[in-house]
Design an enzyme around this catalytic site. Structure first.
Site, PDB file in Angstrom:
ATOM      1  CG  HIS A  37      43.784  41.202  52.365  1.00  0.00           C
ATOM      2  ND1 HIS A  37      44.087  42.029  51.312  1.00  0.00           N
ATOM      3  CD2 HIS A  37      42.427  41.034  52.325  1.00  0.00           C
ATOM      4  CE1 HIS A  37      42.975  42.343  50.672  1.00  0.00           C
ATOM      5  NE2 HIS A  37      41.960  41.764  51.267  1.00  0.00           N
ATOM      6  CD  GLU A  61      49.000  39.877  51.757  1.00  0.00           C
ATOM      7  OE1 GLU A  61      47.924  39.515  52.286  1.00  0.00           O
ATOM      8  OE2 GLU A  61      49.111  40.128  50.553  1.00  0.00           O
ATOM      9  CB  THR A  84      23.239  10.458  33.563  1.00  0.00           C
ATOM     10  OG1 THR A  84      22.261  10.741  32.556  1.00  0.00           O
ATOM     11  CG2 THR A  84      24.583  11.004  33.126  1.00  0.00           C
ATOM     12  CB  ALA A  85      18.862   8.495  34.207  1.00  0.00           C
ATOM     13  CB  SER A  87      19.229   8.511  37.919  1.00  0.00           C
ATOM     14  OG  SER A  87      18.566   9.424  38.746  1.00  0.00           O
ATOM     15  NE  ARG A 139      25.485  19.632  45.671  1.00  0.00           N
ATOM     16  CZ  ARG A 139      24.411  18.944  46.015  1.00  0.00           C
ATOM     17  NH1 ARG A 139      23.980  18.971  47.260  1.00  0.00           N
ATOM     18  NH2 ARG A 139      23.754  18.223  45.116  1.00  0.00           N
ATOM     19  CG  ASP A 169      16.695  14.171  40.026  1.00  0.00           C
ATOM     20  OD1 ASP A 169      15.912  13.317  39.560  1.00  0.00           O
ATOM     21  OD2 ASP A 169      17.848  14.359  39.591  1.00  0.00           O
ATOM     22  CD  GLU A 174      25.686  18.965  42.186  1.00  0.00           C
ATOM     23  OE1 GLU A 174      25.160  17.861  42.334  1.00  0.00           O
ATOM     24  OE2 GLU A 174      26.106  19.666  43.122  1.00  0.00           O
TER      25      GLU A 174
HETATM   26  C1  AOF Z   1      46.026  40.287  49.401  1.00  0.00           C
HETATM   27  N1  AOF Z   1      45.924  39.381  50.417  1.00  0.00           N
HETATM   28  O1  AOF Z   1      44.807  37.834  51.555  1.00  0.00           O
HETATM   29  C2  AOF Z   1      43.777  38.762  49.670  1.00  0.00           C
HETATM   30  C3  AOF Z   1      43.916  39.677  48.590  1.00  0.00           C
HETATM   31  O2  AOF Z   1      37.989  44.025  49.738  1.00  0.00           O
HETATM   32  P1  AOF Z   1      39.347  43.587  50.175  1.00  0.00           P
HETATM   33  O3  AOF Z   1      40.099  44.660  50.877  1.00  0.00           O
HETATM   34  O4  AOF Z   1      39.303  42.281  50.952  1.00  0.00           O
HETATM   35  O5  AOF Z   1      40.177  43.302  48.839  1.00  0.00           O
HETATM   36  C4  AOF Z   1      39.848  42.223  48.009  1.00  0.00           C
HETATM   37  C5  AOF Z   1      40.836  42.139  46.898  1.00  0.00           C
HETATM   38  O6  AOF Z   1      42.154  42.016  47.431  1.00  0.00           O
HETATM   39  C6  AOF Z   1      40.645  40.905  46.027  1.00  0.00           C
HETATM   40  O7  AOF Z   1      39.803  41.175  44.923  1.00  0.00           O
HETATM   41  C7  AOF Z   1      42.063  40.616  45.583  1.00  0.00           C
HETATM   42  O8  AOF Z   1      42.451  41.452  44.511  1.00  0.00           O
HETATM   43  C8  AOF Z   1      42.871  40.985  46.803  1.00  0.00           C
HETATM   44  N2  AOF Z   1      42.932  39.838  47.691  1.00  0.00           N
HETATM   45  N3  AOF Z   1      45.045  40.392  48.497  1.00  0.00           N
HETATM   46  O9  AOF Z   1      47.000  41.018  49.315  1.00  0.00           O
HETATM   47  C9  AOF Z   1      44.855  38.627  50.599  1.00  0.00           C
HETATM   48  N4  AOF Z   1      42.645  38.039  49.841  1.00  0.00           N
HETATM   49 ZN    ZN Z   2      45.771  42.805  50.762  1.00  0.00          ZN
END
Ligand code: AOF
Ligand code: ZN
Length: 370
Positions: free
Chosen positions: A44, A46, A155-156, A162, A178, A194, A301
């Site tokens: 994550h 942090e 749209t067409a 189109s 996307r 398409d 789309e």
């Molecule tokens: C944070 N910091 O950068 C993110 C968070 O499966 P995990 O351990 O990656 O957990 C995913 C969950 O953690 C996600 O559903 C969300 O609640 C949280 N994401 N939390 O402190 C992060 N990406």
């Molecule tokens: Zn986390």
């Protein structure tokens, strides 16, 4: 926090099903660490910021765009990492809507004696993860519908012609929508007319969105391009079956024609039978299914039939409209079949979200008032 949001945005194309999160560590008015979440399964934001700061994290303030997690997911809880590193103050943009966290991360930090604030730049942080919030709070993805049209909403031509109404720059811009989406969704009518590929092209991304076709009668031709597109060479890290893995093709149908299903499956598509009471594909159930598979943002789309059906069912959140400076006249095809409205109260009301020029076209993002 603004810097943390910019960092979070770097994960726009890659973090799903996880949210885009950024973190900045500050000590004595100096940035000592920063990080952003790259992809699910990896550390994550942090943890990356703490690694960079090392010993300097002691007595630092952490700015995070989402509440630090409190649960063991694919990675261990971030609140523990903050406590262990000696961070003294945490400023979060907002709470994590994931029910496994939902305030507990902040509560655990407070219980450990860390000063906690929540709500700084909250709406910007929420916008960045609008799909994650939608999936966590209502069990369906955030659904955008992209439409390229003339100024008079066509749209067409009546005969179907189109190519192309919007210009090159607009078509390039669509690739970014996307790329940030977990799934691109269309109807069998568009596939037959398409023969689209619905993959991300011409921009760098390590992940292809899931490609979803609604096909109630399984009219999908076995030689449709969408079934034969090879995985992008840059992608490929996700396993098959995982959302976004290799731009997998998912066909939702209302018929259980075993022969046709097995022919499609042999080509690598997944077929899911999900009929509603009228023998059509159950649109709400499709979106719920996509949410359960981890889809945060879905880009529609499609043609006017599916656009209209989704709008009438109240399943579209946002329209991304490319308006070309041209008129196609009232014999040309419209953007969404809404049927005849007899009362103005039946109209679908929108709110402008963003208006800008893209090449020779105008791009309007409008949200459906709920
Ligand atoms: C944070 N910091 O950068 C993110 C968070 O499966 P995990 O351990 O990656 O957990 C995913 C969950 O953690 C996600 O559903 C969300 O609640 C949280 N994401 N939390 O402190 C992060 N990406
Ligand atoms: Zn986390």
């Amino acid at each position: 926090m603004a810097q943390a949001l910019q960092l979070a945005e770097r994960g726009l194309y890659t973090t799903s099903p996880n949210p885009r999160v950024g973190c900045v560590l500050v000590r004595d008015d100096k940035v000592v660490g920063e990080g952003w979440h790259h992809r699910a399964g990896e550390p994550h934001a942090e943890v990356i910021a703490l690694r960079m700061a090392g010993e300097l994290a002691r007595a630092a303030t952490a700015y995070v765009t989402l509440e630090p997690c409190s649960h063991h997911g694919r990675t261990p809880p971030c609140h523990d990492a903050f406590i262990a590193a000696g961070v003294v103050r945490v400023v979060a943009a907002g709470q994590d809507p994931n029910p496994k966290v939902a305030g507990q991360g902040l509560a655990k930090l407070r219980a450990a004696g860390i000063e906690v604030e929540c709500g700084l730049m909250e709406s910007a942080a929420r916008e960045l993860n609008i799909g994650f919030f939608a999936r966590m709070t209502r069990g369906t993805p955030w659904v955008r519908c992209k439409i390229a049209m003339s100024l008079d909403g066509r749209t067409a031509l009546k005969n179907g012609a189109s190519k192309w109404i919007s210009g090159e720059a607009a078509r390039q811009d669509v690739q970014c929508w996307r790329a940030r989406s977990c799934a691109v969704l269309t109807g069998i009518g568009t596939v037959l007319a398409d023969d689209p590929q619905l993959n991300v092209r011409d921009i760098e991304t390590s992940r292809q969105p899931l490609r979803v076709v609604l096909d109630s009668q399984l009219r999908m031709p076995l030689n449709a391009r969408i079934l034969h597109l090879l995985p992008s060479p840059s992608g490929g890290e996700l396993a098959r079956g995982q959302v976004g893995g290799e731009g997998e093709v998912l066909i939702f149908t209302a018929t259980s024609d075993a022969k046709k299903i097995s022919a499609l499956e042999k080509l690598g598509a997944r077929v899911i039978v999900l009929p509603d009471a009228n023998g059509r594909v159950d649109l709400t159930a499709v979106l719920q299914h996509l949410a359960v598979s981890g889809c945060n943002e879905v880009l529609v789309e499609a043609g006017s039939a599916l656009n209209g059906a989704l709008l009438r069912a109240g399943l579209i959140d946002e329209l991304v409209l490319y308006l070309a400076p041209q008129l196609l006249g009232d014999m040309a095809r419209g953007m969404a079949q809404l049927g005849e409205l007899t009362l103005l109260e039946q109209r679908i009301e929108l709110e402008w979200q963003d208006v800008r020029n893209v090449g020779k076209d105008l791009r309007i993002v409008a949200r459906v008032k709920k």
